[in-house]
Structure formats: C-alpha cells, structure tokens
Design a protein around this motif. Structure first.
Motif, mmCIF file in Angstrom:
data_model
loop_
_atom_site.group_PDB
_atom_site.id
_atom_site.type_symbol
_atom_site.label_atom_id
_atom_site.label_comp_id
_atom_site.label_asym_id
_atom_site.label_seq_id
_atom_site.Cartn_x
_atom_site.Cartn_y
_atom_site.Cartn_z
ATOM 1 N N TYR A 81 0.811 -1.219 0.000
ATOM 2 C CA TYR A 81 0.000 0.000 0.000
ATOM 3 C C TYR A 81 0.846 1.272 0.000
ATOM 4 C CZ TYR A 81 -3.808 -3.182 1.057
ATOM 5 O OH TYR A 81 -4.721 -4.202 1.009
ATOM 6 N N ALA A 82 2.165 1.147 0.141
ATOM 7 C CA ALA A 82 3.055 2.305 0.175
ATOM 8 C C ALA A 82 3.469 2.775 -1.223
ATOM 9 C CB ALA A 82 4.289 1.998 1.014
ATOM 10 N N SER A 83 2.941 2.166 -2.250
ATOM 11 C CA SER A 83 3.244 2.559 -3.628
ATOM 12 C C SER A 83 1.955 2.589 -4.438
ATOM 13 C CB SER A 83 4.215 1.559 -4.249
ATOM 14 O OG SER A 83 4.284 1.757 -5.652
ATOM 15 N N ALA A 84 1.781 3.636 -5.221
ATOM 16 C CA ALA A 84 0.591 3.739 -6.063
ATOM 17 C C ALA A 84 0.540 2.625 -7.111
ATOM 18 C CB ALA A 84 0.543 5.103 -6.740
ATOM 19 N N THR A 85 1.697 2.123 -7.521
ATOM 20 C CA THR A 85 1.709 1.081 -8.549
ATOM 21 C C THR A 85 1.414 -0.313 -8.007
ATOM 22 O OG1 THR A 85 4.107 0.863 -8.360
ATOM 23 C CG2 THR A 85 3.287 2.341 -10.056
ATOM 24 N N THR A 86 1.619 -0.541 -6.716
ATOM 25 C CA THR A 86 1.353 -1.868 -6.158
ATOM 26 C C THR A 86 0.133 -1.914 -5.249
ATOM 27 O OG1 THR A 86 2.860 -1.484 -4.302
ATOM 28 C CG2 THR A 86 3.793 -2.532 -6.273
ATOM 29 N N SER A 87 -0.380 -0.775 -4.860
ATOM 30 C CA SER A 87 -1.500 -0.776 -3.907
ATOM 31 C C SER A 87 -2.783 -1.318 -4.525
ATOM 32 C CB SER A 87 -1.768 0.634 -3.377
ATOM 33 O OG SER A 87 -2.418 1.428 -4.358
ATOM 34 N N MET A 88 -2.918 -1.143 -5.853
ATOM 35 C CA MET A 88 -4.129 -1.540 -6.570
ATOM 36 C C MET A 88 -5.351 -0.740 -6.098
ATOM 37 S SD MET A 88 -2.707 -3.593 -8.600
ATOM 38 C CE MET A 88 -4.052 -4.272 -9.504
ATOM 39 N N LEU A 89 -5.124 0.350 -5.372
ATOM 40 C CA LEU A 89 -6.209 1.210 -4.914
ATOM 41 C C LEU A 89 -6.391 2.337 -5.912
ATOM 42 C CD1 LEU A 89 -5.226 1.536 -1.137
ATOM 43 C CD2 LEU A 89 -6.902 -0.035 -2.141
ATOM 44 N N LYS A 90 -7.615 2.494 -6.383
ATOM 45 C CA LYS A 90 -7.949 3.566 -7.322
ATOM 46 C C LYS A 90 -9.291 4.153 -6.917
ATOM 47 C CE LYS A 90 -5.387 1.697 -11.154
ATOM 48 N NZ LYS A 90 -5.308 1.428 -12.549
ATOM 49 N N PHE A 91 -9.474 5.423 -7.307
ATOM 50 C CA PHE A 91 -10.751 6.071 -7.032
ATOM 51 C C PHE A 91 -11.052 7.066 -8.141
ATOM 52 C CE2 PHE A 91 -13.643 9.130 -5.099
ATOM 53 C CZ PHE A 91 -14.607 8.267 -4.618
ATOM 54 N N ASP A 92 -12.302 7.045 -8.606
ATOM 55 C CA ASP A 92 -12.759 7.954 -9.647
ATOM 56 C C ASP A 92 -13.432 9.151 -8.975
ATOM 57 O OD1 ASP A 92 -13.550 9.156 -11.993
ATOM 58 O OD2 ASP A 92 -14.915 7.551 -12.608
ATOM 59 N N VAL A 93 -12.758 10.300 -8.994
ATOM 60 C CA VAL A 93 -13.304 11.511 -8.380
ATOM 61 C C VAL A 93 -14.346 12.102 -9.317
ATOM 62 C CG1 VAL A 93 -12.770 13.839 -7.562
ATOM 63 C CG2 VAL A 93 -11.176 11.967 -7.105
ATOM 64 N N LYS A 94 -15.540 12.268 -8.805
ATOM 65 C CA LYS A 94 -16.673 12.843 -9.533
ATOM 66 C C LYS A 94 -16.891 14.275 -9.046
ATOM 67 C CE LYS A 94 -17.924 8.833 -11.399
ATOM 68 N NZ LYS A 94 -17.688 8.533 -12.774
ATOM 69 N N PRO A 95 -17.669 15.073 -9.771
ATOM 70 C CA PRO A 95 -17.961 16.434 -9.311
ATOM 71 C C PRO A 95 -18.682 16.421 -7.955
ATOM 72 C CG PRO A 95 -18.628 16.154 -11.594
ATOM 73 C CD PRO A 95 -18.263 14.788 -11.069
ATOM 74 N N GLY A 96 -18.372 17.388 -7.089
ATOM 75 C CA GLY A 96 -19.027 17.503 -5.785
ATOM 76 C C GLY A 96 -18.361 16.651 -4.717
ATOM 77 N N GLU A 97 -19.164 16.268 -3.729
ATOM 78 C CA GLU A 97 -18.666 15.482 -2.592
ATOM 79 C C GLU A 97 -18.491 14.021 -2.980
ATOM 80 O OE1 GLU A 97 -17.788 16.627 0.437
ATOM 81 O OE2 GLU A 97 -18.277 18.664 -0.196
ATOM 82 N N ASN A 98 -17.343 13.438 -2.599
ATOM 83 C CA ASN A 98 -17.040 12.030 -2.860
ATOM 84 C C ASN A 98 -16.644 11.351 -1.560
ATOM 85 O OD1 ASN A 98 -16.432 11.585 -6.085
ATOM 86 N ND2 ASN A 98 -16.064 13.690 -5.449
ATOM 87 N N THR A 99 -17.085 10.110 -1.390
ATOM 88 C CA THR A 99 -16.665 9.300 -0.246
ATOM 89 C C THR A 99 -15.835 8.145 -0.782
ATOM 90 O OG1 THR A 99 -18.651 9.865 1.002
ATOM 91 C CG2 THR A 99 -17.420 7.921 1.717
ATOM 92 N N ALA A 100 -14.566 8.114 -0.369
ATOM 93 C CA ALA A 100 -13.650 7.052 -0.810
ATOM 94 C C ALA A 100 -13.214 6.264 0.426
ATOM 95 C CB ALA A 100 -12.443 7.661 -1.525
ATOM 96 N N ASP A 101 -13.939 5.187 0.706
ATOM 97 C CA ASP A 101 -13.591 4.304 1.823
ATOM 98 C C ASP A 101 -12.737 3.154 1.282
ATOM 99 O OD1 ASP A 101 -15.166 5.820 3.539
ATOM 100 O OD2 ASP A 101 -16.921 4.542 3.289
ATOM 101 N N PHE A 102 -11.707 2.806 2.043
ATOM 102 C CA PHE A 102 -10.843 1.697 1.654
ATOM 103 C C PHE A 102 -10.779 0.706 2.800
ATOM 104 C CE2 PHE A 102 -9.268 5.372 -0.747
ATOM 105 C CZ PHE A 102 -9.386 4.871 -2.044
ATOM 106 N N LYS A 103 -11.128 -0.548 2.508
ATOM 107 C CA LYS A 103 -11.088 -1.626 3.487
ATOM 108 C C LYS A 103 -9.902 -2.509 3.141
ATOM 109 C CE LYS A 103 -15.999 -1.415 4.278
ATOM 110 N NZ LYS A 103 -17.280 -2.092 4.298
ATOM 111 N N LEU A 104 -8.785 -2.234 3.808
ATOM 112 C CA LEU A 104 -7.542 -2.951 3.528
ATOM 113 C C LEU A 104 -7.469 -4.239 4.330
ATOM 114 C CD1 LEU A 104 -5.134 0.118 3.816
ATOM 115 C CD2 LEU A 104 -6.492 -0.603 1.849
ATOM 116 N N GLU A 105 -6.694 -5.171 3.790
ATOM 117 C CA GLU A 105 -6.473 -6.437 4.490
ATOM 118 C C GLU A 105 -4.992 -6.757 4.468
ATOM 119 O OE1 GLU A 105 -8.889 -9.461 2.767
ATOM 120 O OE2 GLU A 105 -10.755 -8.418 3.221
ATOM 121 N N LYS A 106 -4.530 -7.392 5.546
ATOM 122 C CA LYS A 106 -3.145 -7.849 5.576
ATOM 123 C C LYS A 106 -3.021 -8.989 4.591
ATOM 124 C CE LYS A 106 -2.250 -6.488 10.294
ATOM 125 N NZ LYS A 106 -2.117 -6.924 11.671
ATOM 126 N N ASP A 107 -1.809 -9.141 4.045
ATOM 127 C CA ASP A 107 -1.564 -10.190 3.040
ATOM 128 C C ASP A 107 -1.856 -11.553 3.573
ATOM 129 O OD1 ASP A 107 -0.853 -8.311 1.175
ATOM 130 O OD2 ASP A 107 1.242 -8.344 1.775
#
Length: 164
Positions: free
Chosen positions: A138-164
């Motif tokens: 999760y310490a690298s944008a290329t390996t985290s596999m976490l992405k979010f599409d920011v839309k106009p206005g208020e956005n809620t980006a919750d991430f539920k991470l798990e240990k390997d």
C-alpha cells in the motif's frame, strides 16, 4: 508533556501536507484544469480496524499532475487537501499510503527537509516511521491496486484494507 508532543506531531504532519499539496503560489492554483472538481473524504480500515492515526493517504491522478493528500485521524477518517479550495480535478486517481513521519530528533523539525523525503509514485516512502502500520504494497501507487474515480461535488472514498 506527552499530549503536547502528540498534538505537535499531528499539527506538524498537517503542515507538511499543506506544504506538499498547496504549493508556494498565491490565490490562483495554476493547475490548468478548467473542468469540474470534487472533494474527497472517507475512512480507511485495516482488517476492520481504523488505520493508524497519522498515516497519510495520497491520491495521484492517472492523467495530469494532480496530487492531493490527507491525514488519517484516530477513527480512520481522512479528508483530502488540494491547492484549489473547490477540490481536485475529476478523474481517476491511484492511491498510496505513507506511515506516520516522525522527527529524527528532539530538535525542531524542518518541514522542507521532511517534505523532500516523501516520494510519490512507484517508490516506497522514505523517512517513514520504523514500522509500517500496513502491508508494504500500500506504500506505492503502482502496487497498492487502490484507485478512485473523483466525480464532481462530494465524494466518499472508503478503503477496506487487508493484511496479506
């Protein structure tokens, strides 16, 4: 005294985030984006528990050079800060995390030097605490596999991470 040190660290980290993501200019953000913008906040958990307080979440645009960051609070909540008060340019962002940054000594920390130690993108963040409160992917944008599409206005980006 311990409470003062904690509040100082929290304030210091917020100042670093502002320094990193707001730039040095005046009122005009100068990011060149003329489209719609969105504000982002959310909650990050690791195995169902709030992510460690003081961690940072960083959004890096897949197109353009837009980057925003937020400081994770004790309950796992964060709000992104961006140079334009209207929010980030809309679009898809890759997400990475950084561990809390701790000053190397009791001397007053230099925000410029600490900001220079943070590396965005494919490399793991240097200057982070000696322990990572989350899996290293999760310490690298290329390996985290976490992405979010920011839309106009208020956005809620919750991430539920798990240990390997």
């Amino acid at each position: 005294m311990m409470r003062f040190a904690f509040v100082f660290k929290k304030t210091f980290l917020a100042a670093i985030l502002l320094f990193l993501f707001t730039g040095c200019g005046g009122g005009d953000t100068g990011d060149g984006f003329s489209g719609e913008r969105g504000q982002v906040s959310g909650t990050i958990t690791l195995d169902g528990q709030p992510l460690e307080e003081g961690c940072q979440v960083i959004f890096i645009a897949q197109e353009g050079s837009y980057t925003a960051g937020g400081l994770v609070q004790a309950d796992g909540k964060y709000t992104l800060t961006y140079s334009d008060p209207n929010g980030l340019p809309t679009g898809i962002y890759e997400v990475q995390l950084t561990a809390p940054i701790e000053p190397q000594s009791d001397a007053p920390a230099d925000p410029t030097k600490m900001a220079e130690s943070i590396q965005l993108g494919p490399k793991k963040v240097s200057g982070a605490a000696n322990h990572d409160p989350f899996p290293s992917k999760y310490a690298s944008a290329t390996t985290s596999m976490l992405k979010f599409d920011v839309k106009p206005g208020e956005n809620t980006a919750d991430f539920k991470l798990e240990k390997d």
